[in-house]
Design an enzyme around this catalytic site. Sequence first.
Site, PDB file in Angstrom:
ATOM      1  N   HIS A  57      34.264  50.986  38.209  1.00 47.30           N
ATOM      2  CA  HIS A  57      34.619  51.581  36.909  1.00 47.30           C
ATOM      3  C   HIS A  57      36.065  51.202  36.597  1.00 47.30           C
ATOM      4  CE1 HIS A  57      30.968  54.053  36.639  1.00 47.30           C
ATOM      5  NE2 HIS A  57      31.090  54.180  37.951  1.00 47.30           N
ATOM      6  N   LEU A  58      36.244  50.410  35.535  1.00 41.53           N
ATOM      7  CA  LEU A  58      37.602  49.939  35.200  1.00 41.53           C
ATOM      8  C   LEU A  58      38.245  50.755  34.086  1.00 41.53           C
ATOM      9  CD1 LEU A  58      37.253  46.052  35.558  1.00 41.53           C
ATOM     10  CD2 LEU A  58      38.247  47.692  37.148  1.00 41.53           C
ATOM     11  N   ARG A  59      37.480  51.584  33.398  1.00 38.71           N
ATOM     12  CA  ARG A  59      38.013  52.577  32.420  1.00 38.71           C
ATOM     13  C   ARG A  59      38.588  51.993  31.134  1.00 38.71           C
ATOM     14  NH1 ARG A  59      34.859  55.868  34.852  1.00 38.71           N
ATOM     15  NH2 ARG A  59      35.692  57.034  36.617  1.00 38.71           N
ATOM     16  N   ASN A  89      30.215  52.568  31.312  1.00 37.68           N
ATOM     17  CA  ASN A  89      30.516  53.919  30.783  1.00 37.68           C
ATOM     18  C   ASN A  89      31.973  54.075  30.360  1.00 37.68           C
ATOM     19  OD1 ASN A  89      31.479  53.967  33.439  1.00 37.68           O
ATOM     20  ND2 ASN A  89      30.960  56.114  33.762  1.00 37.68           N
ATOM     21  N   ASP A 303      31.589  51.801  43.846  1.00 38.82           N
ATOM     22  CA  ASP A 303      31.597  52.894  42.857  1.00 38.82           C
ATOM     23  C   ASP A 303      33.023  53.415  42.667  1.00 38.82           C
ATOM     24  OD1 ASP A 303      30.776  54.676  40.942  1.00 38.82           O
ATOM     25  OD2 ASP A 303      29.656  55.982  42.301  1.00 38.82           O
TER      26      ASP A 303
HETATM   27  N1  NCD Z   1      30.382  58.049  40.694  1.00 36.98           N
HETATM   28  C1  NCD Z   1      31.050  59.026  40.149  1.00 36.98           C
HETATM   29  O1  NCD Z   1      31.195  60.068  40.778  1.00 36.98           O
HETATM   30  N2  NCD Z   1      31.564  58.919  38.918  1.00 36.98           N
HETATM   31  C2  NCD Z   1      31.325  57.839  38.010  1.00 36.98           C
HETATM   32  C3  NCD Z   1      30.074  57.968  37.239  1.00 36.98           C
HETATM   33  C4  NCD Z   1      28.984  58.656  37.945  1.00 36.98           C
HETATM   34  O2  NCD Z   1      28.223  57.979  38.651  1.00 36.98           O
HETATM   35  O3  NCD Z   1      28.864  59.866  37.798  1.00 36.98           O
HETATM   36  C5  NCD Z   1      32.459  57.761  37.020  1.00 36.98           C
HETATM   37  O4  NCD Z   1      32.387  56.987  36.055  1.00 36.98           O
HETATM   38  O5  NCD Z   1      33.461  58.466  37.208  1.00 36.98           O
END
Ligand code: NCD
Length: 429
Positions: A57-59, A89, A303
């Site tokens: 997740h790079l935001r 996301n 993740d």
């Molecule tokens: N893995 C996580 O705990 N968080 C992820 C998304 C998700 O899978 O809930 C996130 O985007 O923060």
Amino acid sequence: MKTVVQGARLLGESAADLLIVDGVIAEIGSVTVPSGAEVVDADGLVALPGLVDLHTHLREPGREDAETIRTGSQAAAVGGYTAVLAMANTNPVTDTAEAAERVHDLGVAAGIVDVQPVGAVTKGLAGEELAELGLMHRSRAGVRVFSDDGRCVADARVMRRALEYVKAFGGVVSQHAQEPSLAGPTACCHEGELSGQLGLPGWPGVAEEVIVARDVMLARHTGSRVHVAHVSTAGSVEVVRWAKSQGIAVTAEVTPHHLILTTDLLAGYDPTFKVNPPLRPDEDVAALRAALADGTIDAVATDHAPHARHDKEHAFVDAAFGMLGLETALAVVASVMVEPGLMTWADLARVMSTSPAAIAGLSGQGRALEVGAPGNLTLVDPAASITVDRDASVSLSRNNPWHGRSFQAAVRHTFLRGRATVRDGVLVG
Ligand SMILES: NC(=O)N[C@@H](CC(=O)O)C(=O)O
């Protein structure tokens, strides 16, 4: 541009020199240093193909206070990665060709790792209408992996259509397996005796398992490919093992944290340990390790889920889900799997580079260390021991579950197409 890596143990086996010329491995063996070449002393270091993360997740766009494509790329390089798959996301969600191209272009501009956007399966991750899967694939971003990660594609009809659609171009749907009707809107941890004692609403392992079971049957029905993101229970492992024995095209990943951390950490109500899927009991951790070692689980994926302090530092029930992972993944996997002899370095290269690259269809990544392959390389010191300091991180966020823990093995150098992105453990440039 010429680089000679001297005396590295290829996949932890015999030592050799590597000559990289203009981004490509040109010679392996006993190399005479050409004039003007950069020389890297790799005596005692293990050479691996550059690591590939299927789940980052790079935001950016939307939450650049937690991570940007540049800072996430830097964290990846420090962790030994040369490619990451950037989850959809973000805000806005990566559900159009334009959005995917923007992520792709920002990754190219940062130039530290290959940033491959993951496309959303459904518009706005809402789970109802398919996103622009074909347009994202045909775009400059060349999207092949689709996921609503953070949310489950819960509607079986939508999942079926997504699988049918991506089949046409060899894509894959990466499913966040979590049946919402079994998880509930306030659930924040694994449902078990401990969650009852702590007064925290949980969800059971079977919420994951029923979706994994459904999806492998949908993959069989459609003849398409499904990938199970962050598998966390022994039951899911059993389903994946069975599906593979039937020839169903399923692959699965496990996170470093699910290979060690267990649900009892919740006793301190520390939101650092709040993650989705939740930390599970010992039996699940043991099953995940065994499945990674025997190939039932194909890949380790971080993740990496950075969160700003003001999203994480709350009462446990209110805090955001997620933990950092890119900078520490290799040390965790080496310590848990290689050090105790459950896997070799060659196995680690398979689960952290070759298999993830194959699942994502990244042809320039995850290649064997051989002449003609791109110079994507990670050099690891297996004898080093590291103690994690969350404040030493190059990530913008500090939700690091490993703070204060010690691990065996450290990434020393990372090369992206022959260019050092990390030298002696420090970012270049
Ligand atoms: N893995 C996580 O705990 N968080 C992820 C998304 C998700 O899978 O809930 C996130 O985007 O923060």
